[in-house]
Motif scaffolding. Structure first.
Motif, PDB file in Angstrom:
ATOM      1  N   LEU A 110       0.907  -0.830   0.195  1.00  0.00           N
ATOM      2  CA  LEU A 110       0.208   0.172   0.508  1.00  0.00           C
ATOM      3  C   LEU A 110       1.152   1.360   0.098  1.00  0.00           C
ATOM      4  CD1 LEU A 110      -3.118   1.236   0.438  1.00  0.00           C
ATOM      5  CD2 LEU A 110      -2.801   0.699   2.307  1.00  0.00           C
ATOM      6  N   SER A 111       1.886   1.131   0.608  1.00  0.00           N
ATOM      7  CA  SER A 111       2.893   2.371   1.060  1.00  0.00           C
ATOM      8  C   SER A 111       3.142   2.416  -0.498  1.00  0.00           C
ATOM      9  CB  SER A 111       4.032   2.596   2.355  1.00  0.00           C
ATOM     10  OG  SER A 111       3.560   1.667   2.994  1.00  0.00           O
ATOM     11  N   ARG A 112       3.549   1.766  -1.619  1.00  0.00           N
ATOM     12  CA  ARG A 112       4.241   1.865  -2.283  1.00  0.00           C
ATOM     13  C   ARG A 112       4.000   2.340  -3.501  1.00  0.00           C
ATOM     14  NH1 ARG A 112       6.594  -3.388  -1.453  1.00  0.00           N
ATOM     15  NH2 ARG A 112       4.852  -4.599  -2.789  1.00  0.00           N
ATOM     16  N   GLN A 113       2.091   1.921  -2.981  1.00  0.00           N
ATOM     17  CA  GLN A 113       1.254   2.441  -4.588  1.00  0.00           C
ATOM     18  C   GLN A 113       0.493   3.832  -3.902  1.00  0.00           C
ATOM     19  OE1 GLN A 113      -2.743   0.683  -3.986  1.00  0.00           O
ATOM     20  NE2 GLN A 113      -3.930   1.482  -6.028  1.00  0.00           N
ATOM     21  N   VAL A 114       0.808   4.482  -2.415  1.00  0.00           N
ATOM     22  CA  VAL A 114       0.712   5.369  -2.872  1.00  0.00           C
ATOM     23  C   VAL A 114       1.997   6.159  -2.988  1.00  0.00           C
ATOM     24  CG1 VAL A 114       0.773   7.238  -0.077  1.00  0.00           C
ATOM     25  CG2 VAL A 114      -0.763   5.297  -0.799  1.00  0.00           C
ATOM     26  N   ARG A 115       3.196   6.046  -3.217  1.00  0.00           N
ATOM     27  CA  ARG A 115       4.110   6.638  -3.979  1.00  0.00           C
ATOM     28  C   ARG A 115       3.910   6.413  -4.415  1.00  0.00           C
ATOM     29  NH1 ARG A 115       9.538   3.257  -2.846  1.00  0.00           N
ATOM     30  NH2 ARG A 115       8.536   2.432  -4.489  1.00  0.00           N
ATOM     31  N   ASP A 116       3.569   5.777  -5.524  1.00  0.00           N
ATOM     32  CA  ASP A 116       3.971   5.914  -7.117  1.00  0.00           C
ATOM     33  C   ASP A 116       2.385   7.111  -7.538  1.00  0.00           C
ATOM     34  OD1 ASP A 116       5.506   3.811  -7.235  1.00  0.00           O
ATOM     35  OD2 ASP A 116       4.591   2.442  -7.237  1.00  0.00           O
ATOM     36  N   LEU A 117       1.158   6.570  -6.801  1.00  0.00           N
ATOM     37  CA  LEU A 117       0.700   7.329  -6.801  1.00  0.00           C
ATOM     38  C   LEU A 117       1.128   9.435  -7.035  1.00  0.00           C
ATOM     39  CD1 LEU A 117      -2.673   5.712  -5.659  1.00  0.00           C
ATOM     40  CD2 LEU A 117      -1.843   6.467  -7.942  1.00  0.00           C
ATOM     41  N   GLY A 118       1.433   9.460  -5.931  1.00  0.00           N
ATOM     42  CA  GLY A 118       2.090  10.951  -4.898  1.00  0.00           C
ATOM     43  C   GLY A 118       3.095  11.332  -6.543  1.00  0.00           C
ATOM     44  N   ALA A 119       3.957  10.370  -6.937  1.00  0.00           N
ATOM     45  CA  ALA A 119       4.784  10.515  -8.275  1.00  0.00           C
ATOM     46  C   ALA A 119       3.361  10.980  -8.985  1.00  0.00           C
ATOM     47  CB  ALA A 119       6.344  10.290  -8.257  1.00  0.00           C
ATOM     48  N   LEU A 120       3.021  10.437  -9.714  1.00  0.00           N
ATOM     49  CA  LEU A 120       2.486  10.532 -10.955  1.00  0.00           C
ATOM     50  C   LEU A 120       1.752  11.909 -10.630  1.00  0.00           C
ATOM     51  CD1 LEU A 120       0.536   7.482 -12.019  1.00  0.00           C
ATOM     52  CD2 LEU A 120       2.221   8.959 -13.072  1.00  0.00           C
ATOM     53  N   THR A 121       0.572  12.096  -9.218  1.00  0.00           N
ATOM     54  CA  THR A 121      -0.008  13.165  -9.327  1.00  0.00           C
ATOM     55  C   THR A 121       1.172  14.655  -8.935  1.00  0.00           C
ATOM     56  OG1 THR A 121      -0.343  12.780  -7.070  1.00  0.00           O
ATOM     57  CG2 THR A 121      -1.608  12.260  -8.604  1.00  0.00           C
ATOM     58  N   GLY A 122       1.986  14.571  -9.207  1.00  0.00           N
ATOM     59  CA  GLY A 122       3.228  15.262  -8.616  1.00  0.00           C
ATOM     60  C   GLY A 122       3.704  16.211  -7.490  1.00  0.00           C
ATOM     61  N   GLU A 123       3.094  15.181  -6.008  1.00  0.00           N
ATOM     62  CA  GLU A 123       2.764  15.642  -5.073  1.00  0.00           C
ATOM     63  C   GLU A 123       3.927  15.643  -4.612  1.00  0.00           C
ATOM     64  OE1 GLU A 123      -0.003  13.561  -0.725  1.00  0.00           O
ATOM     65  OE2 GLU A 123      -0.448  13.241  -2.871  1.00  0.00           O
ATOM     66  N   ILE A 124       4.621  14.671  -4.749  1.00  0.00           N
ATOM     67  CA  ILE A 124       5.754  13.965  -3.787  1.00  0.00           C
ATOM     68  C   ILE A 124       7.610  14.608  -5.361  1.00  0.00           C
ATOM     69  CG2 ILE A 124       4.956  12.672  -2.560  1.00  0.00           C
ATOM     70  CD1 ILE A 124       6.316  10.545  -4.167  1.00  0.00           C
ATOM     71  N   ALA A 125       8.316  14.639  -4.575  1.00  0.00           N
ATOM     72  CA  ALA A 125       9.097  14.957  -5.854  1.00  0.00           C
ATOM     73  C   ALA A 125       9.761  13.812  -6.604  1.00  0.00           C
ATOM     74  CB  ALA A 125      10.251  15.086  -4.736  1.00  0.00           C
ATOM     75  N   VAL A 126      10.096  13.842  -7.733  1.00  0.00           N
ATOM     76  CA  VAL A 126      10.759  12.823  -8.414  1.00  0.00           C
ATOM     77  C   VAL A 126      12.597  13.044  -8.739  1.00  0.00           C
ATOM     78  CG1 VAL A 126       8.348  12.024  -8.474  1.00  0.00           C
ATOM     79  CG2 VAL A 126       9.598  13.721 -10.432  1.00  0.00           C
ATOM     80  N   GLY A 127      12.770  12.643  -9.273  1.00  0.00           N
ATOM     81  CA  GLY A 127      14.272  12.426 -10.045  1.00  0.00           C
ATOM     82  C   GLY A 127      14.765  11.364 -11.112  1.00  0.00           C
ATOM     83  N   GLY A 128      15.167  11.407 -12.078  1.00  0.00           N
ATOM     84  CA  GLY A 128      15.559  10.598 -13.309  1.00  0.00           C
ATOM     85  C   GLY A 128      16.099  11.739 -14.409  1.00  0.00           C
ATOM     86  N   LYS A 129      16.276  10.951 -15.373  1.00  0.00           N
ATOM     87  CA  LYS A 129      16.870  11.219 -16.720  1.00  0.00           C
ATOM     88  C   LYS A 129      15.560  12.550 -17.284  1.00  0.00           C
ATOM     89  CE  LYS A 129      20.787   8.189 -17.440  1.00  0.00           C
ATOM     90  NZ  LYS A 129      21.228   6.909 -18.397  1.00  0.00           N
ATOM     91  N   GLY A 130      16.155  13.435 -18.134  1.00  0.00           N
ATOM     92  CA  GLY A 130      15.128  14.243 -19.127  1.00  0.00           C
ATOM     93  C   GLY A 130      16.157  15.319 -19.689  1.00  0.00           C
TER      94      GLY A 130
END
Length: 292
Positions: free
Chosen positions: A118-138
């Protein structure tokens, strides 16, 4: 019979002859023939008047140039105020991010191993919606005003050529939409994370993202597949639009790959008008078998 004396032929032209022979009134002619000598008082008076007129001219020129100096001063003060408020917002965002991380850690500790999924699902949804910080290439797409358009404080309504060489909110909107269409997973502008409810608009000269003013250059950071982003952006409507900004308006546009981007989170979202819809439970299968 008495002879009538002959009348001069030009008797009727006496007035015209007087005008031609004595065009100046006798009084004026006498004054002109005996001019008053220049005195020291008159010379001094003339000199004083010349000095006063020169001083007035200098003051007038100075007053004309004052608005330009005041405009530059106001421009600098506006920039400093925007930077100061931007720093305050950054501090608050960092504090919110720290609190959000603390809340997440507490939730995981309470849920235990059974709530890991459930925590992983909440984290993934937060990344998709822009609620939490994300990182990567771009990619990073940088837009900046043409050289010579750094001054802030002009009046676009009184200057028909004001928008030449200036990055507008519409330009940023086209770039952002082009990146979304090219497959962007997350986008931020000058550190402001874009979400489904973000707005890019203008207020006077300033470009606002979620009502927060930005100053040029405008750096659009986007996370996603680099090759796909570059190809999709260039082949879409945004590619020719950006090229036109370069060629026709002198706006500086730079597109570069970035291998280590970090986009901040926009913070926790709160529903005010929408309510989640409860899913209806699946109907139980009825027993159709016969009884014996």
């Amino acid at each position: 019979m008495t002879a009538t004396p002959s009348r001069p032929l030009d008797a009727s032209m006496t007035l015209l002859r007087e005008v031609m022979e004595r065009p100046l009134d006798p009084g004026y002619a006498a004054a002109a023939s005996h001019p008053h000598p220049r005195t020291r008082v008159r010379t001094a008076l003339t000199l004083v008047l010349s000095i006063v007129a020169g001083a007035g001219f200098v003051v007038a020129v100075g007053s004309i140039r004052v608005p330009q100096r005041e405009s530059e001063k106001v421009s600098q003060e506006l920039r400093q105020e925007i930077e100061r408020r931007g720093d305050a917002v950054d501090q608050q965002e960092q504090r919110n991010a720290d609190l959000s991380a603390s809340i997440t850690a507490s939730q995981q500790a309470l849920l235990g191993t059974r709530g890991a999924a459930l925590s992983r699902q909440v984290r993934d949804l937060g990344a998709l919606t822009g609620e939490i910080a994300v990182g990567g290439k771009g990619l990073t797409v940088t837009l900046d005003d043409a050289p010579g358009r750094e001054e802030v404080g002009g009046d676009p309504r009184s200057d028909t050529d004001y928008y030449e060489g200036v990055v507008l909110d519409a330009d940023v909107q086209v770039v952002v939409n082009g990146l979304w269409a090219a497959g962007a997973e997350a986008i931020s502008i000058n550190g402001e994370r874009l979400t489904a409810v973000s707005a890019i608009r203008s207020a006077g000269e300033a470009i606002l993202v979620d009502f927060r003013p930005l100053v040029p250059p405008y750096v659009v950071s986007v996370i996603g597949d680099q090759a796909k982003l570059q190809t999709g952006f260039a082949e879409g409507p945004a590619g020719p639009y950006v090229q036109s900004l370069r060629d026709n308006n002198g706006i500086k546009v730079d597109i570069a790959r970035a291998d280590d981007l970090t986009l901040p989170g926009a913070g926790q979202f709160v529903l005010r008008k929408a309510d989640p819809v409860e899913e209806s439970p699946a109907p139980e299968a009825s027993d159709t078998g016969g009884h014996t």
